[in-house]
Design an enzyme around this catalytic site. Structure first.
Site, PDB file in Angstrom:
ATOM      1  N   ARG A 198      -8.177  11.800  -5.225  1.00 11.28           N
ATOM      2  CA  ARG A 198      -9.393  11.136  -4.772  1.00 11.28           C
ATOM      3  C   ARG A 198     -10.546  12.118  -4.567  1.00 11.28           C
ATOM      4  O   ARG A 198     -11.702  11.719  -4.579  1.00 11.28           O
ATOM      5  CB  ARG A 198      -9.122  10.372  -3.471  1.00 11.28           C
ATOM      6  CG  ARG A 198      -8.587   8.994  -3.684  1.00 11.28           C
ATOM      7  CD  ARG A 198      -9.664   8.025  -4.169  1.00 11.28           C
ATOM      8  NE  ARG A 198     -10.373   7.388  -3.068  1.00 11.28           N
ATOM      9  CZ  ARG A 198     -11.671   7.488  -2.842  1.00 11.28           C
ATOM     10  NH1 ARG A 198     -12.417   8.207  -3.639  1.00 11.28           N
ATOM     11  NH2 ARG A 198     -12.224   6.869  -1.836  1.00 11.28           N
TER      12      ARG A 198
ATOM     13  N   ARG B 119      -3.943   6.466   0.622  1.00 16.66           N
ATOM     14  CA  ARG B 119      -4.475   7.591   1.392  1.00 16.66           C
ATOM     15  C   ARG B 119      -3.506   8.346   2.278  1.00 16.66           C
ATOM     16  O   ARG B 119      -3.759   9.473   2.643  1.00 16.66           O
ATOM     17  CB  ARG B 119      -5.648   7.102   2.250  1.00 16.66           C
ATOM     18  CG  ARG B 119      -6.916   6.963   1.476  1.00 16.66           C
ATOM     19  CD  ARG B 119      -7.920   6.201   2.264  1.00 16.66           C
ATOM     20  NE  ARG B 119      -7.353   4.909   2.625  1.00 16.66           N
ATOM     21  CZ  ARG B 119      -8.040   3.929   3.183  1.00 16.66           C
ATOM     22  NH1 ARG B 119      -9.289   4.101   3.485  1.00 16.66           N
ATOM     23  NH2 ARG B 119      -7.462   2.784   3.450  1.00 16.66           N
TER      24      ARG B 119
ATOM     25  N   ARG C 124       0.817  -1.214   0.000  1.00 16.64           N
ATOM     26  CA  ARG C 124       0.000   0.000   0.000  1.00 16.64           C
ATOM     27  C   ARG C 124       0.856   1.271   0.000  1.00 16.64           C
ATOM     28  O   ARG C 124       0.553   2.227   0.712  1.00 16.64           O
ATOM     29  CB  ARG C 124      -0.942   0.025   1.221  1.00 16.64           C
ATOM     30  CG  ARG C 124      -1.995  -1.059   1.206  1.00 16.64           C
ATOM     31  CD  ARG C 124      -3.131  -0.693   0.272  1.00 16.64           C
ATOM     32  NE  ARG C 124      -4.111  -1.734   0.158  1.00 16.64           N
ATOM     33  CZ  ARG C 124      -5.325  -1.693   0.700  1.00 16.64           C
ATOM     34  NH1 ARG C 124      -5.695  -0.677   1.421  1.00 16.64           N
ATOM     35  NH2 ARG C 124      -6.161  -2.688   0.499  1.00 16.64           N
TER      36      ARG C 124
ATOM     37  N   ASP D 260      -7.017  -3.053  -7.587  1.00 18.01           N
ATOM     38  CA  ASP D 260      -7.515  -3.647  -6.354  1.00 18.01           C
ATOM     39  C   ASP D 260      -7.759  -5.133  -6.588  1.00 18.01           C
ATOM     40  O   ASP D 260      -8.119  -5.528  -7.701  1.00 18.01           O
ATOM     41  CB  ASP D 260      -8.799  -2.973  -5.877  1.00 18.01           C
ATOM     42  CG  ASP D 260      -9.086  -3.316  -4.415  1.00 18.01           C
ATOM     43  OD1 ASP D 260      -8.616  -2.596  -3.525  1.00 18.01           O
ATOM     44  OD2 ASP D 260      -9.748  -4.348  -4.167  1.00 18.01           O
TER      45      ASP D 260
ATOM     46  N   TYR E  27     -14.502 -12.575   0.059  1.00 13.85           N
ATOM     47  CA  TYR E  27     -15.319 -11.377  -0.220  1.00 13.85           C
ATOM     48  C   TYR E  27     -16.595 -11.754  -0.966  1.00 13.85           C
ATOM     49  O   TYR E  27     -17.667 -11.215  -0.696  1.00 13.85           O
ATOM     50  CB  TYR E  27     -14.519 -10.343  -1.021  1.00 13.85           C
ATOM     51  CG  TYR E  27     -13.518  -9.595  -0.168  1.00 13.85           C
ATOM     52  CD1 TYR E  27     -13.920  -8.536   0.636  1.00 13.85           C
ATOM     53  CD2 TYR E  27     -12.185  -9.971  -0.139  1.00 13.85           C
ATOM     54  CE1 TYR E  27     -13.015  -7.860   1.436  1.00 13.85           C
ATOM     55  CE2 TYR E  27     -11.271  -9.302   0.662  1.00 13.85           C
ATOM     56  CZ  TYR E  27     -11.690  -8.252   1.449  1.00 13.85           C
ATOM     57  OH  TYR E  27     -10.795  -7.595   2.252  1.00 13.85           O
TER      58      TYR E  27
HETATM   59  O1  CP3 Z   1       0.222   0.639  -3.346  1.00 11.78           O
HETATM   60  C1  CP3 Z   1      -0.676  -0.207  -3.290  1.00 11.78           C
HETATM   61  O2  CP3 Z   1      -0.506  -1.273  -2.704  1.00 11.78           O
HETATM   62  C2  CP3 Z   1      -1.947   0.158  -3.978  1.00 11.78           C
HETATM   63  C3  CP3 Z   1      -2.726  -0.808  -4.746  1.00 11.78           C
HETATM   64  C4  CP3 Z   1      -3.685  -1.674  -3.939  1.00 11.78           C
HETATM   65  C5  CP3 Z   1      -5.017  -1.322  -3.541  1.00 11.78           C
HETATM   66  N1  CP3 Z   1      -5.595  -2.421  -2.981  1.00 11.78           N
HETATM   67  C6  CP3 Z   1      -5.709  -0.024  -3.737  1.00 11.78           C
HETATM   68  C7  CP3 Z   1      -6.725   0.363  -2.727  1.00 11.78           C
HETATM   69  C8  CP3 Z   1      -3.471  -2.991  -3.537  1.00 11.78           C
HETATM   70  C9  CP3 Z   1      -2.207  -3.835  -3.675  1.00 11.78           C
HETATM   71  C10 CP3 Z   1      -4.693  -3.441  -2.945  1.00 11.78           C
HETATM   72  C11 CP3 Z   1      -4.863  -4.823  -2.448  1.00 11.78           C
HETATM   73  C12 CP3 Z   1      -6.040  -5.165  -1.656  1.00 11.78           C
HETATM   74  N2  CP3 Z   1      -7.318  -4.679  -1.766  1.00 11.78           N
HETATM   75  C13 CP3 Z   1      -6.052  -6.165  -0.655  1.00 11.78           C
HETATM   76  C14 CP3 Z   1      -4.873  -7.033  -0.291  1.00 11.78           C
HETATM   77  C15 CP3 Z   1      -3.858  -6.291   0.474  1.00 11.78           C
HETATM   78  C16 CP3 Z   1      -4.115  -6.216   1.935  1.00 11.78           C
HETATM   79  O3  CP3 Z   1      -4.165  -5.064   2.429  1.00 11.78           O
HETATM   80  O4  CP3 Z   1      -4.229  -7.241   2.566  1.00 11.78           O
HETATM   81  C17 CP3 Z   1      -7.358  -6.224  -0.137  1.00 11.78           C
HETATM   82  C18 CP3 Z   1      -7.809  -7.127   0.993  1.00 11.78           C
HETATM   83  C19 CP3 Z   1      -8.151  -5.301  -0.850  1.00 11.78           C
HETATM   84  C20 CP3 Z   1      -9.608  -5.050  -0.701  1.00 11.78           C
HETATM   85  C21 CP3 Z   1      -9.886  -3.664  -0.284  1.00 11.78           C
HETATM   86  N3  CP3 Z   1      -9.681  -2.547  -1.062  1.00 11.78           N
HETATM   87  C22 CP3 Z   1     -10.437  -3.234   0.948  1.00 11.78           C
HETATM   88  C23 CP3 Z   1     -10.810  -4.144   2.094  1.00 11.78           C
HETATM   89  C24 CP3 Z   1     -10.543  -1.847   0.871  1.00 11.78           C
HETATM   90  C25 CP3 Z   1     -11.182  -0.934   1.885  1.00 11.78           C
HETATM   91  C26 CP3 Z   1     -10.356  -0.811   3.096  1.00 11.78           C
HETATM   92  C27 CP3 Z   1      -9.315   0.232   2.915  1.00 11.78           C
HETATM   93  O5  CP3 Z   1      -8.138  -0.066   3.109  1.00 11.78           O
HETATM   94  O6  CP3 Z   1      -9.715   1.339   2.597  1.00 11.78           O
HETATM   95  C28 CP3 Z   1     -10.021  -1.422  -0.371  1.00 11.78           C
HETATM   96  C29 CP3 Z   1      -9.904  -0.035  -0.859  1.00 11.78           C
HETATM   97  C30 CP3 Z   1      -8.595   0.371  -1.446  1.00 11.78           C
HETATM   98  N4  CP3 Z   1      -7.876  -0.317  -2.386  1.00 11.78           N
HETATM   99  C31 CP3 Z   1      -7.892   1.552  -1.174  1.00 11.78           C
HETATM  100  C32 CP3 Z   1      -6.724   1.561  -1.965  1.00 11.78           C
HETATM  101  C33 CP3 Z   1      -5.650   2.628  -2.043  1.00 11.78           C
HETATM  102  C34 CP3 Z   1      -8.391   2.611  -0.200  1.00 11.78           C
HETATM  103  C35 CP3 Z   1      -8.302   3.958  -0.738  1.00 11.78           C
HETATM  104  C36 CP3 Z   1      -9.491   4.678  -1.188  1.00 11.78           C
HETATM  105  O7  CP3 Z   1     -10.638   4.462  -0.776  1.00 11.78           O
HETATM  106  O8  CP3 Z   1      -9.175   5.591  -1.958  1.00 11.78           O
END
Ligand code: CP3
Length: 356
Positions: A40, A31, A27, A76, A153
């Protein structure tokens, strides 16, 4: 394609010697970065993912700002849920929401068959664009969710605790579970192959929540499906990172499912985990991301401790044990990159001096 000017990360994945320990962060785009927050304000998460120019811009933000040794595609793990037909939304502050979750065996057979190149082709375009814009500065990591974590999910309908629904489905409907997992494995393999063809230098398979299973259940209900993704990818010759959290009890199995690099979270001792996996595999990890919120004396001590514990053994990629938290100060992350480089470079220097 431009030749890579910084291949430390790929060399470490192959367990070759490097001048310093490569470092990137789970990540690393997102954010906690003001640049990302600014984007965003005018675009939704899914819109950024679906627009190659925006996805490329966000992917490159940490490269400009942190000087990390690898970029990770901005996307994602849940993007494949849209073409599967279960409905996907990211609600403000609530995380992902799946509109039509799989709750019965018959729901599995209603999932849409889809073609990755057609329905997720925009991710391939993002990869091509990012590789062009990186122009050889650092390698690009592609990624996907592993069958278990994506299935969780699909079944839970969103983020979950305890994974009771997922596990009950697995126990009560073993045949439908196997059909669901095979489907997800096939599409995930196609999806990652597309990313590699588009120019990704390595891939990471996120099985973030698989540590909730017993080792016996992992081997029976998950491992064959993860193997169906990992082994053909490793056969292409790209490094394949397999990551999960709370996986202390199943690291050996995750490795034998076909990983060439094993992601380790902070709940286990990195050195002990690596010794038990054996030296013929690379490891990635494992700073507790909460450490990045601590005073610098604690951050630097924790970083040094990780580097000390693996003592410069080739095959270590420095990372956090799980994603960077939104409240993390960007400067601390940049300082950790500098520290990893200084410490690991100096350690190699001392090693060479001792050999003389
Ligand atoms: O630099 C990076 O790693 C960015 C790319 C990335 C995102 N999601 C963008 C994202 C990656 C590698 C992921 C993987 C991801 N997504 C996982 C596996 C990694 C881990 O953390 O275990 C999972 C379980 C998800 C599913 C997911 N996506 C959830 C549960 C959420 C909401 C919770 C949260 O962290 O906000 C997301 C949203 C998400 N995906 C965001 C980002 C940057 C949040 C940012 C936003 O809302 O703008």
């Amino acid at each position: 394609m431009s030749p890579l000017r910084n291949d430390r990360f790929l060399r470490a994945c192959r367990r070759e010697k490097t001048d310093t320990t490569p470092v990137w962060f789970l990540r690393q785009a997102g954010r906690y970065m003001p640049e990302y927050q600014a984007l965003r304000r005018s675009h939704r998460l899914l819109e950024i993912c679906r627009t190659p120019a925006l996805a490329a811009e966000v992917t490159l933000q940490p490269i400009e700002r942190l000087d990390v040794d690898a970029a990770i595609l901005f996307a994602d793990i849940l993007l494949p849920l849209e073409p599967l037909g279960v409905g996907l939304e990211f609600a403000q502050g609530d995380g992902p929401q799946i509109e039509r979750p799989v709750r019965a065996a018959a729901d599995v057979d209603r999932l849409r068959d889809f073609d990755v190149a057609t329905d997720l082709g925009y991710v391939g375009e993002s990869v091509e664009r990012i590789v062009r814009e990186l122009a050889g500065r650092v390698p690009l990591i592609g990624f996907a969710g592993a069958p278990f974590t994506v299935a969780s999910y699909v079944i839970e309908g969103g983020s979950a605790k305890g994974f009771v629904r997922t596990k009950r489905f697995m126990y009560e409907e073993p045949e439908a579970w196997a059909r669901l997992m095979s489907r997800l494995a096939r599409l995930t393999l196609d999806y990652l192959r597309m990313q590699v063809t588009a120019g990704a230098d390595a891939v990471q398979l996120f099985d973030s929540w698989v540590g909730n299973l017993s080792p016996a259940d992992y081997r029976r209900f998950v491992m064959p499906h993860s193997r169906a993704v990992l082994e053909p990818l490793a056969a292409l010759g790209v490094p394949v990172i397999h990551f999960g959290t709370q996986t202390g009890g199943i690291l050996g199995d995750m490795r034998s499912a076909g990983a060439t690099v094993v992601g380790i979270d902070w709940r286990v001792d990195l050195r002990a985990a690596w010794d038990s996996l054996g030296q013929d595999v690379a490891v990635q990890g494992n700073l507790d991301p909460v450490t990045l919120l601590a005073p610098w004396a604690s951050v630097s001590e924790a970083t040094r401790e990780i580097l000390r514990s693996v003592a410069g053994r080739p095959g270590h990629v420095f990372n956090v044990g799980h994603g960077i938290l939104p409240e993390t100060p960007v400067e601390v992350v940049a300082d950790v990159v500098r520290l990893v480089r200084e410490e690991s470079g100096a350690r190699r220097g001392r090693g060479r001096a001792a050999e003389r």
